[in-house]
Write an enzyme that holds these catalytic residues in place. Structure first.
Site, PDB file in Angstrom:
ATOM      1  N   GLU A  68     -11.855   0.723 -10.719  1.00 43.22           N
ATOM      2  CA  GLU A  68     -11.413  -0.146 -11.820  1.00 43.22           C
ATOM      3  C   GLU A  68     -12.336  -0.129 -13.035  1.00 43.22           C
ATOM      4  O   GLU A  68     -11.868  -0.127 -14.176  1.00 43.22           O
ATOM      5  CB  GLU A  68     -11.231  -1.582 -11.305  1.00 43.22           C
ATOM      6  N   ARG A 113       0.777   3.858  -3.137  1.00 39.44           N
ATOM      7  CA  ARG A 113       0.175   5.181  -2.889  1.00 39.44           C
ATOM      8  C   ARG A 113       1.238   6.252  -2.730  1.00 39.44           C
ATOM      9  O   ARG A 113       1.118   7.346  -3.308  1.00 39.44           O
ATOM     10  CB  ARG A 113      -0.705   5.136  -1.643  1.00 39.44           C
ATOM     11  N   GLU A 115       0.829  -1.220   0.000  1.00 39.89           N
ATOM     12  CA  GLU A 115       0.000   0.000   0.000  1.00 39.89           C
ATOM     13  C   GLU A 115       0.856   1.259   0.000  1.00 39.89           C
ATOM     14  O   GLU A 115       0.551   2.241  -0.682  1.00 39.89           O
ATOM     15  CB  GLU A 115      -0.943   0.014   1.213  1.00 39.89           C
TER      16      GLU A 115
HETATM   17  C1  DMJ Z   1      -6.136   0.749  -5.291  1.00 40.15           C
HETATM   18  O1  DMJ Z   1      -5.412   1.000  -4.146  1.00 40.15           O
HETATM   19  C2  DMJ Z   1      -5.304   0.068  -6.346  1.00 40.15           C
HETATM   20  O2  DMJ Z   1      -5.924   0.204  -7.572  1.00 40.15           O
HETATM   21  C3  DMJ Z   1      -5.077  -1.381  -6.031  1.00 40.15           C
HETATM   22  O3  DMJ Z   1      -4.375  -2.032  -7.048  1.00 40.15           O
HETATM   23  C4  DMJ Z   1      -6.402  -2.079  -5.830  1.00 40.15           C
HETATM   24  N1  DMJ Z   1      -7.223  -1.417  -4.878  1.00 40.15           N
HETATM   25  C5  DMJ Z   1      -7.385   0.013  -4.926  1.00 40.15           C
HETATM   26  C6  DMJ Z   1      -8.556   0.495  -5.720  1.00 40.15           C
HETATM   27  O4  DMJ Z   1      -9.650  -0.286  -5.729  1.00 40.15           O
END
Ligand code: DMJ
Length: 472
Positions: free
Chosen positions: A377, A138, A134
């Site tokens: 997504e 991020r 994460e």
């Molecule tokens: C985001 O943090 C990223 O796209 C990750 O790969 C999957 N989950 C979330 C969004 O849904």
């Protein structure tokens, strides 16, 4: 508190250029003839610029809510109107994650102020165990893309400092990273991980290596993917759980949803961004098994479900909001036919409740996990497909998603996740990816083409655009 609406914004850039331009003025609705005579009604669609402005207004609403109630904290809790920090002390997750979105959406004054805040008030020297995946997608990704857009070397220095602190995560017997690493001590925790958390690091660590001239970042992240790929089953699938110390699978369930999803995405994207032939080979060798054992044809529709990684036997007919990234990857990989068909299925899932659930049984067409944490997504895939086909149906889908978001998730303060997409009950969360991914992709779907050329960048899984500014 007001945000400036820029006229024309020149862009910024260390190398290469992202042209940020003002949106054309909102105009009246444009009329187009209906495709069939039977309809006899003109199909009216708002001009793209009108929808882009709508998205930008919603972005401002969400960003200003974060600023007003949670500034300096990792996230906004929109119902309690307060901020919270993932690890008890702030890592500025929302400001760093959203910084390139502020730039792309043309919020120059906000972007400048946020950049200053980030460089002056971010310290990674903290005695906390953080999730390597994460924090990489991020923060490392956000710092790197913002550095490439602004040329502010303090962002690169922060990325380098963070990367150095994350590196001990890779010190396992297999080279696959532990799930957690302490940013100050380098101690690690939790050997039970999964393909997504192991295989979704190379774009960020690889870019950091190229921009700092420190190949160790590339090498560690690459080795992790190679080790993971080497443990695929004889039929070519990976499971959803693996122990990074023993290299043994802890779950043999295979699918394209969370815990595996972006592993496939990064094989392809690392091949594109770095010209890495190994990654291309691993992607090309992975896809046939995915299409053979996970793809599921039902009543003329294409879905991807769950199967056992050893036998290939179908275990569940589950699809969900996270799986909806896959049309974008298929499109990027040149498989437009499957991409279009799967996007049609994702859209059908969205339309069941007017907003998509976390998971959905396509065998019974019923909601399984009813939450919606403001995920991007399905919009990301609509954006890729529109970019590649120019088919207006993908913008129509985008308007549907925007309408659903505004109707069910917009609140007095920002946006809220949904606890239940059927009952439309809310949850007290506005994740940083709502700003940096969901609204960025929605904006780009309608923005003038000069805003950002998808062919010139590779988006990370957190929608941070990276561009190749290095020779090798
Ligand atoms: C985001 O943090 C990223 O796209 C990750 O790969 C999957 N989950 C979330 C969004 O849904």
């Amino acid at each position: 508190m007001r945000l400036s609406t820029p006229a024309i914004i020149g862009a910024i850039v260390a190398a290469g250029s992202i042209a940020l331009v003002a949106n054309p003025r909102p105009e009246a609705v444009a009329a187009r003839p209906a495709p069939t005579a039977a309809a006899r009604q003109p199909v009216t669609r708002p001009l793209p610029s009108v929808t882009a402005e709508r998205v930008r207004a919603e972005f401002r609403h969400a960003w200003l809510a974060y600023k007003q109630y949670a500034w300096g904290h990792d996230m906004l809790k929109p119902l309690s109107k307060t901020g919270y920090d993932w690890y008890g002390t702030s890592l500025n997750i929302t400001p760093i994650d959203a910084l390139d979105a502020l730039i792309i959406l043309g919020e120059r004054a906000e972007a400048d102020a946020t950049r200053r805040y980030v460089v002056e008030h971010t310290s990674f020297d903290q005695d906390i165990f953080v999730k390597n995946f994460e924090i990489t997608i991020r923060l490392l990704g956000g710092l790197l893309s913002s550095y490439q857009m602004t040329g502010d070397r303090r962002l690169l220095a922060l990325a380098d400092d963070l990367g150095r602190r994350l590196l001990p995560a890779f010190d396992s017997p297999t080279g696959m990273p532990y799930m957690f690493v302490n940013l100050r001590t380098g101690k690690t925790r939790e050997p039970n991980s999964n393909p997504a958390e192991i295989g979704t690091l190379l774009l960020e660590f690889g870019t950091l290596a190229k921009l700092t001239g420190k190949p160790v970042y590339y090498d560690k992240a690459k080795r992790a993917v190679v080790e993971l790929f080497a443990r695929r089953s004889p039929i070519g699938l990976v499971g959803e759980g693996i122990n990074v110390e023993t290299g043994q699978w802890t779950s043999r369930t295979s699918h394209i949803t969370g815990a595996i999803d972006s592993y496939y995405e990064y094989l392809l994207k690392a091949a594109i961004l770095f010209g890495d032939a190994d990654c291309r080979r691993m992607f090309d060798q992975s896809m046939p098994a995915v299409h053979r054992y996970l793809a599921d044809e039902r009543g003329g529709a294409l879905w991807y479900g769950h199967a056992d990684m050893t036998t290939g036997q179908r275990t569940r007919t589950l699809y969900g909001a996270l799986d909806a990234f896959f049309p974008a990857v298929l499109a990027l990989g040149g498989d437009l036919d499957r991409a279009k068909r799967l996007q049609a299925s994702s859209h059908a899932m969205w339309m069941q409740a007017g907003i998509e659930p976390e998971s959905f049984d396509y065998g019974t067409m019923t909601v399984v996990e009813p939450g919606y944490p403001l995920r991007p997504e399905i919009i990301e895939s609509a954006y890729y497909l529109f970019f590649m086909t120019k088919d207006p149906q993908y913008r129509d889908m985008g308007r549907t998603y925007l309408d659903g978001l505004v109707k069910y998730c917009r609140d007095e303060v920002g946006y809220t996740a949904l606890q239940d997409v059927v009952k439309k009950t809310r949850r007290d969360d506005m994740d940083s990816f709502f700003l940096t991914e969901t609204l960025k992709y929605l904006y780009l779907l309608f923005a003038p083409p000069e805003t950002l050329d998808l062919k010139a960048v590779v988006f990370t899984t957190e929608a941070h655009p990276l561009r190749r500014t290095w020779k090798r």
